[in-house]
Design a protein around this motif. Structure first.
Motif, PDB file in Angstrom:
ATOM      1  N   SER A 131       5.340  10.134  12.425  1.00 57.37           N
ATOM      2  CA  SER A 131       6.588  10.347  13.157  1.00 57.37           C
ATOM      3  C   SER A 131       7.314   9.042  13.443  1.00 57.37           C
ATOM      4  CB  SER A 131       6.298  11.081  14.467  1.00 57.37           C
ATOM      5  OG  SER A 131       7.449  11.169  15.270  1.00 57.37           O
ATOM      6  N   TYR A 132       6.576   8.035  13.919  1.00 56.69           N
ATOM      7  CA  TYR A 132       7.216   6.808  14.386  1.00 56.69           C
ATOM      8  C   TYR A 132       7.389   5.740  13.306  1.00 56.69           C
ATOM      9  CZ  TYR A 132       7.120   8.331  19.245  1.00 56.69           C
ATOM     10  OH  TYR A 132       7.346   9.010  20.417  1.00 56.69           O
ATOM     11  N   LEU A 133       6.599   5.801  12.243  1.00 54.77           N
ATOM     12  CA  LEU A 133       6.683   4.773  11.208  1.00 54.77           C
ATOM     13  C   LEU A 133       7.125   5.324   9.853  1.00 54.77           C
ATOM     14  CD1 LEU A 133       3.467   2.709  12.058  1.00 54.77           C
ATOM     15  CD2 LEU A 133       5.844   2.010  12.418  1.00 54.77           C
ATOM     16  N   GLY A 134       7.521   6.590   9.829  1.00 53.59           N
ATOM     17  CA  GLY A 134       7.923   7.223   8.577  1.00 53.59           C
ATOM     18  C   GLY A 134       9.097   6.556   7.899  1.00 53.59           C
ATOM     19  N   ASP A 135       9.976   5.911   8.680  1.00 52.47           N
ATOM     20  CA  ASP A 135      11.157   5.258   8.109  1.00 52.47           C
ATOM     21  C   ASP A 135      10.995   3.747   7.975  1.00 52.47           C
ATOM     22  OD1 ASP A 135      12.513   7.687   7.936  1.00 52.47           O
ATOM     23  OD2 ASP A 135      13.247   7.540  10.007  1.00 52.47           O
ATOM     24  N   ASP A 136       9.790   3.238   8.238  1.00 52.51           N
ATOM     25  CA  ASP A 136       9.585   1.792   8.135  1.00 52.51           C
ATOM     26  C   ASP A 136       9.818   1.343   6.693  1.00 52.51           C
ATOM     27  OD1 ASP A 136       8.243  -0.757   9.459  1.00 52.51           O
ATOM     28  OD2 ASP A 136       7.348  -0.518   7.470  1.00 52.51           O
ATOM     29  N   PRO A 137      10.592   0.272   6.496  1.00 53.05           N
ATOM     30  CA  PRO A 137      10.937  -0.166   5.131  1.00 53.05           C
ATOM     31  C   PRO A 137       9.726  -0.409   4.232  1.00 53.05           C
ATOM     32  CG  PRO A 137      12.276  -1.320   6.744  1.00 53.05           C
ATOM     33  CD  PRO A 137      11.256  -0.550   7.520  1.00 53.05           C
ATOM     34  N   PHE A 138       8.637  -0.914   4.792  1.00 53.13           N
ATOM     35  CA  PHE A 138       7.462  -1.197   3.972  1.00 53.13           C
ATOM     36  C   PHE A 138       6.495  -0.016   3.920  1.00 53.13           C
ATOM     37  CE2 PHE A 138       3.054  -2.749   3.569  1.00 53.13           C
ATOM     38  CZ  PHE A 138       3.141  -3.378   2.327  1.00 53.13           C
ATOM     39  N   LEU A 139       6.234   0.617   5.050  1.00 52.26           N
ATOM     40  CA  LEU A 139       5.203   1.658   5.116  1.00 52.26           C
ATOM     41  C   LEU A 139       5.651   3.010   4.576  1.00 52.26           C
ATOM     42  CD1 LEU A 139       3.603   0.942   8.621  1.00 52.26           C
ATOM     43  CD2 LEU A 139       2.642   0.410   6.370  1.00 52.26           C
ATOM     44  N   LYS A 140       6.961   3.221   4.462  1.00 52.47           N
ATOM     45  CA  LYS A 140       7.419   4.553   4.055  1.00 52.47           C
ATOM     46  C   LYS A 140       6.936   4.942   2.657  1.00 52.47           C
ATOM     47  CE  LYS A 140      11.995   2.980   2.466  1.00 52.47           C
ATOM     48  NZ  LYS A 140      13.469   3.112   2.711  1.00 52.47           N
ATOM     49  N   GLN A 141       6.573   3.934   1.841  1.00 48.77           N
ATOM     50  CA  GLN A 141       6.048   4.234   0.503  1.00 48.77           C
ATOM     51  C   GLN A 141       4.653   4.863   0.570  1.00 48.77           C
ATOM     52  OE1 GLN A 141       5.196   0.559  -1.757  1.00 48.77           O
ATOM     53  NE2 GLN A 141       5.364  -0.553   0.195  1.00 48.77           N
ATOM     54  N   PRO A 147      -3.549  14.124   7.392  1.00 48.04           N
ATOM     55  CA  PRO A 147      -4.530  14.067   8.487  1.00 48.04           C
ATOM     56  C   PRO A 147      -5.919  14.543   8.086  1.00 48.04           C
ATOM     57  CG  PRO A 147      -2.976  15.863   8.831  1.00 48.04           C
ATOM     58  CD  PRO A 147      -2.449  15.053   7.697  1.00 48.04           C
ATOM     59  N   ALA A 148      -6.009  15.317   7.014  1.00 50.93           N
ATOM     60  CA  ALA A 148      -7.312  15.837   6.586  1.00 50.93           C
ATOM     61  C   ALA A 148      -8.084  14.837   5.734  1.00 50.93           C
ATOM     62  CB  ALA A 148      -7.122  17.139   5.809  1.00 50.93           C
ATOM     63  N   SER A 149      -7.425  13.748   5.341  1.00 55.66           N
ATOM     64  CA  SER A 149      -8.082  12.754   4.492  1.00 55.66           C
ATOM     65  C   SER A 149      -8.397  11.500   5.310  1.00 55.66           C
ATOM     66  CB  SER A 149      -7.166  12.388   3.322  1.00 55.66           C
ATOM     67  OG  SER A 149      -6.066  11.632   3.790  1.00 55.66           O
ATOM     68  N   ASN A 150      -8.922  10.497   4.618  1.00 58.67           N
ATOM     69  CA  ASN A 150      -9.195   9.206   5.246  1.00 58.67           C
ATOM     70  C   ASN A 150      -8.127   8.172   4.896  1.00 58.67           C
ATOM     71  OD1 ASN A 150     -11.586   9.913   6.621  1.00 58.67           O
ATOM     72  ND2 ASN A 150     -12.802   9.641   4.746  1.00 58.67           N
ATOM     73  N   ASP A 151      -6.940   8.654   4.563  1.00 61.06           N
ATOM     74  CA  ASP A 151      -5.848   7.747   4.184  1.00 61.06           C
ATOM     75  C   ASP A 151      -5.542   6.731   5.283  1.00 61.06           C
ATOM     76  OD1 ASP A 151      -5.684   9.138   1.863  1.00 61.06           O
ATOM     77  OD2 ASP A 151      -3.825  10.214   2.336  1.00 61.06           O
ATOM     78  N   ILE A 152      -5.663   7.154   6.534  1.00 62.33           N
ATOM     79  CA  ILE A 152      -5.323   6.270   7.656  1.00 62.33           C
ATOM     80  C   ILE A 152      -6.200   5.020   7.655  1.00 62.33           C
ATOM     81  CG2 ILE A 152      -6.846   7.515   9.257  1.00 62.33           C
ATOM     82  CD1 ILE A 152      -4.900   6.833  11.489  1.00 62.33           C
ATOM     83  N   PHE A 153      -7.466   5.179   7.297  1.00 62.88           N
ATOM     84  CA  PHE A 153      -8.384   4.040   7.297  1.00 62.88           C
ATOM     85  C   PHE A 153      -8.121   3.116   6.112  1.00 62.88           C
ATOM     86  CE2 PHE A 153     -10.844   7.672   9.139  1.00 62.88           C
ATOM     87  CZ  PHE A 153     -10.637   7.302  10.460  1.00 62.88           C
ATOM     88  N   ASP A 154      -7.766   3.711   4.967  1.00 61.17           N
ATOM     89  CA  ASP A 154      -7.434   2.891   3.802  1.00 61.17           C
ATOM     90  C   ASP A 154      -6.154   2.093   4.046  1.00 61.17           C
ATOM     91  OD1 ASP A 154      -9.648   3.862   2.423  1.00 61.17           O
ATOM     92  OD2 ASP A 154      -8.532   5.554   1.575  1.00 61.17           O
ATOM     93  N   LEU A 155      -5.163   2.732   4.660  1.00 67.02           N
ATOM     94  CA  LEU A 155      -3.901   2.057   4.911  1.00 67.02           C
ATOM     95  C   LEU A 155      -4.043   0.970   5.972  1.00 67.02           C
ATOM     96  CD1 LEU A 155      -0.925   1.878   4.231  1.00 67.02           C
ATOM     97  CD2 LEU A 155      -0.470   3.684   5.917  1.00 67.02           C
ATOM     98  N   ALA A 156      -4.988   1.156   6.887  1.00 67.18           N
ATOM     99  CA  ALA A 156      -5.171   0.182   7.969  1.00 67.18           C
ATOM    100  C   ALA A 156      -5.872  -1.087   7.505  1.00 67.18           C
ATOM    101  CB  ALA A 156      -5.966   0.819   9.105  1.00 67.18           C
ATOM    102  N   LYS A 157      -6.455  -1.079   6.322  1.00 69.91           N
ATOM    103  CA  LYS A 157      -7.292  -2.199   5.887  1.00 69.91           C
ATOM    104  C   LYS A 157      -6.533  -3.506   5.683  1.00 69.91           C
ATOM    105  CE  LYS A 157     -11.143   0.308   3.769  1.00 69.91           C
ATOM    106  NZ  LYS A 157     -11.893   0.586   2.522  1.00 69.91           N
ATOM    107  N   ASP A 158      -5.230  -3.430   5.359  1.00 71.58           N
ATOM    108  CA  ASP A 158      -4.501  -4.683   5.138  1.00 71.58           C
ATOM    109  C   ASP A 158      -3.837  -5.205   6.406  1.00 71.58           C
ATOM    110  OD1 ASP A 158      -2.321  -3.058   5.513  1.00 71.58           O
ATOM    111  OD2 ASP A 158      -1.482  -3.318   3.497  1.00 71.58           O
ATOM    112  N   GLY A 159      -3.936  -4.448   7.510  1.00 71.03           N
ATOM    113  CA  GLY A 159      -3.446  -4.930   8.796  1.00 71.03           C
ATOM    114  C   GLY A 159      -1.993  -4.644   9.101  1.00 71.03           C
ATOM    115  N   VAL A 160      -1.207  -4.286   8.089  1.00 70.21           N
ATOM    116  CA  VAL A 160       0.230  -4.074   8.312  1.00 70.21           C
ATOM    117  C   VAL A 160       0.466  -2.886   9.239  1.00 70.21           C
ATOM    118  CG1 VAL A 160       2.446  -3.568   7.222  1.00 70.21           C
ATOM    119  CG2 VAL A 160       0.821  -5.089   6.092  1.00 70.21           C
ATOM    120  N   LEU A 161      -0.212  -1.784   8.994  1.00 66.93           N
ATOM    121  CA  LEU A 161      -0.034  -0.582   9.809  1.00 66.93           C
ATOM    122  C   LEU A 161      -0.297  -0.860  11.279  1.00 66.93           C
ATOM    123  CD1 LEU A 161       0.294   2.512  10.198  1.00 66.93           C
ATOM    124  CD2 LEU A 161      -2.150   2.722   9.719  1.00 66.93           C
TER     125      LEU A 161
END
Length: 690
Positions: A131-141, A147-161
């Motif tokens: 909801s809050y970062l969906g329009d972020d220029p870098f993260l929107k890609q 929510p059913a996957s582990n995507d959040i942990f993979d995306l968090a690994k580089d620190g940007v999120l």
């Protein structure tokens, strides 16, 4: 840059039980003991374990010996030591009543006692991020996340999120120009992002004393969820105070209740707001928590009928099934404009984190409070001036970063019983407090508060703080000037001792403000720059250029000079100041100042910034031993990041050790003295603080 090589344990399962911060801390303890005795045996462990924060309040040495079994004389290695530690830790967990739920992350230190996460909470946090970062220029890609996957942990690994999420919670905390936003960042850049994230998280009030950048690089789910939950909670509760929402004055009737409201945590204010409306609605019960008291959904039905009667439905209260009622409540909230973050099952099961988030959303969308101008004006009158508010925030965040058991919500109110100050003193100088003389909150008898505060003054006097004509009762009475002066001396003492202990072969030389000033000027000069400052109140510091040159001098690759302005206008100064703070945190400095502190040349905060850069620089193995005015043959260490005291106790021995008689803080260089008498003149320009 900061080293990110971790402590390696051959047993992978054993390594998974600890964060890298814990492993380094325990490794340091183990190596020190081995260096002292030549070897480590089981018989040596009780005396070592009892000194660790994790155990010292739970067991004495004999009890630990009984748990570990008969002492042997054979050598043990580090892995056997870790297994013994886990054995003792499991006994502590059982004694405390089992493992903590992930809701503990909202209040307590990130810990390895928890290795499971709630799927409902993960789904809630994913929805929040989408909801809050969906329009972020870098993260929107990469968004939306599933929510059913582990995507959040993979995306968090580089620190940007995580860095971006901190800026959502407290806008402007991180200068996004300092974030390494790349599709394939190097390991160095990933480490920089996580170091920036952790130091910035501490600066907004998160408790991360037991987690390092490498833990986030590895994407450990329970640590990532724990950090995200704290960040989101800070965002949701940010407006639950009189400064941001003066309309909260409607919740109280007299001055005594106003004082109570000021001392409440944001969660308690939210409960008070909820009960205020429930009483108006005719609800007969009092809601005391966000779990068992709301799981039947009745309180929510009454609350929503008061806040949004146009959307109410009689069926909400008529239904007998709690899950069905919860579903109707969530539908009602959606019609108000609230996002559907939790499920009926979360309400019915009393999931504390998610119910708190739900009520916070209701407050933000429709508080239902009046706009009585008289009460609002009074609320604005009792808030502090800008400078006092900034210092209160700085010291509050610093105290919370230490990892003490009490979380400070309102500095001036929370220190008045003396307990928080005793905890801080015991953290920075272990063993200094006589806990048999201390009274733990809640404290009903005023003289007990005075006793606590008197002991604070006694220890401060032993540490050679300037406490002329100051008594414990001054703290109990809430004297803001004296409280700020005392806390400044505590912070400054900690900082100078950290620097002193890095120079372990300096023949007992005390670090003074003039030494820090000399080091900074010499460092910049040796890098080929011409900037020079006369003192920590030098007005030329306001443009931020000196600090950027200093940061570049200690680590040339950390500053992107294409982003630096000339600092001619206020806007350019702010850009430089914001960039300076983020670059320093990215490097590994744990600092709590704001851009305004640099722009206005706040001497206290300027000193802390310079000392933090110096501390980081002296930790690096490549540091030039002649860059500091002390004898040669100085040993430096290379930890991962900033000097946050460890829960395991490593920093207890490495930060501030020794007897009182061996310590001194130069009174003539103190910035603020906790004294009701006029301060003396005649202080040299280099040593002088406010």
């Amino acid at each position: 840059m900061s080293k990110f090589e971790g402590v390696i344990v051959s047993d992978q399962w054993l390594q998974s039980q600890f964060t890298q911060v814990e492993l380094r801390s325990l490794k340091s303890k183990f190596v020190n003991l081995k260096n002292q005795n030549g070897k480590v045996t089981f018989g040596d462990l009780p005396a070592l374990m009892v000194k660790l924060n994790a155990f010292r309040d739970m067991y004495n040495e004999d009890e630990i010996r009984g748990i570990l079994g008969e002492p042997g004389t054979d050598d043990i290695d580090f892995e056997i030591f870790l297994k013994a530690y886990l054995n003792l830790q499991s006994q502590v967990t059982a004694k405390q009543g089992g493992r903590r739920h992930s809701s503990s992350f909202l209040k307590e230190t990130v810990t390895t006692l928890l290795h499971t996460i709630s799927e409902s909470e993960k789904a809630c946090y994913v929805a929040h991020i989408n909801s809050y970062l969906g329009d972020d220029p870098f993260l929107k890609q990469y968004l939306p996340l599933n929510p059913a996957s582990n995507d959040i942990f993979d995306l968090a690994k580089d620190g940007v999120l995580l860095c971006k999420l901190i800026n959502v919670a407290v806008p402007g905390t991180i200068d996004e120009r300092a974030i390494n936003c790349k599709r394939n960042p190097s390991l160095w850049e990933v480490n920089e992002n996580h170091t920036l994230c952790l130091n910035s998280a501490k600066a907004i009030g998160c408790t991360v004393v037991n987690i390092g950048a490498q833990d986030l690089v590895e994407g450990r789910p329970y640590l990532v969820v724990g950090l995200i939950s704290q960040i989101i909670k800070i965002q949701l509760l940010a407006d639950l105070n009189l400064k941001k929402t003066p309309q909260l004055m409607e919740l109280v009737d007299d001055s005594e209740e106003i004082e109570e409201l000021l001392s409440l945590s944001p969660e308690k204010v939210l409960l008070k707001w909820m009960n205020f409306h429930l009483q108006r609605a005719g609800y007969e019960k009092t809601v005391r928590n966000f779990s068992s008291d709301v799981k039947d959904g009745e309180a929510y039905a009454y609350l929503l009928n008061v806040l949004a009667p146009e959307h109410c439905s009689p069926a909400t209260l008529d239904t007998k099934d709690p899950t069905e009622r919860a579903n109707l409540v969530i539908d009602h909230a959606e019609r108000m404009g609230c996002k559907r973050y939790l499920t009926p099952r979360d309400v019915a099961e009393g999931t504390s984190n998610l119910n708190l988030a739900f009520v916070a959303q209701l407050f933000h969308h429709r508080s239902g409070l009046s706009t009585d101008t008289k009460k609002i004006s009074y609320a604005e009158m009792i808030t502090d001036d800008v400078q006092t508010s900034r210092e209160e925030r700085c010291f509050r965040m610093w105290i919370n970063s230490l990892g003490i058991s009490t979380h400070v919500n309102n500095l001036f109110e929370d220190v008045r019983n003396g307990w928080v100050l005793l905890e801080v003193l015991d953290k920075i100088f272990p063993g200094s407090i006589n806990w048999k003389r201390a009274t733990r909150p809640p404290i009903r008898m005023p003289f007990r508060k005075v006793e606590n505060c008197n002991q604070v003054i006694e220890v401060g006097t032993q540490l050679r703080f300037s406490l002329v004509n100051v008594a414990g009762n001054d703290i109990v009475q809430g004297n803001k000037k004296l409280i700020l002066a005392l806390l400044w001396q505590l912070m400054r003492f900690t900082m100078l001792q950290l620097l002193r202990n890095l120079r372990s072969h300096s023949q007992g030389k005390e670090i003074r403000d003039a030494d820090i000033l000399h080091w900074a000027n010499k460092k910049v000069k040796n890098s080929g720059r011409t900037s020079h400052i006369e003192s920590f109140k030098d007005k030329s510091l306001s443009n931020g250029l000196f600090f950027l040159e200093l940061l570049s001098a200690v680590e040339p690759r950390v500053v992107n000079w294409n982003l630096v302005t000339k600092g001619g206008s206020d806007d350019e100064k702010r850009l430089n100041a914001t960039y300076t703070i983020s670059v320093a945190r990215k490097l590994g400095c744990s600092i709590f100042l704001l851009p305004e502190d640099i722009m206005e040349v706040n001497q206290k905060m300027i000193l802390t910034l310079t000392a933090s850069i110096m501390y980081w620089s002296l930790q690096q193995q490549t540091e030039d031993p002649d860059s500091f005015p002390s004898p040669a043959n100085t040993t430096t260490t290379t930890p991962e990041a900033s000097p946050a005291p460890s829960v395991c106790g490593e920093d207890e021995s490495s930060s501030i050790g020794g007897e009182f008689s061996n310590l001194s803080v130069d009174d003539t260089t103190s910035d603020s003295t906790a004294s009701s008498q006029p301060e003396c003149d005649g202080v040299s320009a280099a040593d002088e603080l406010l």
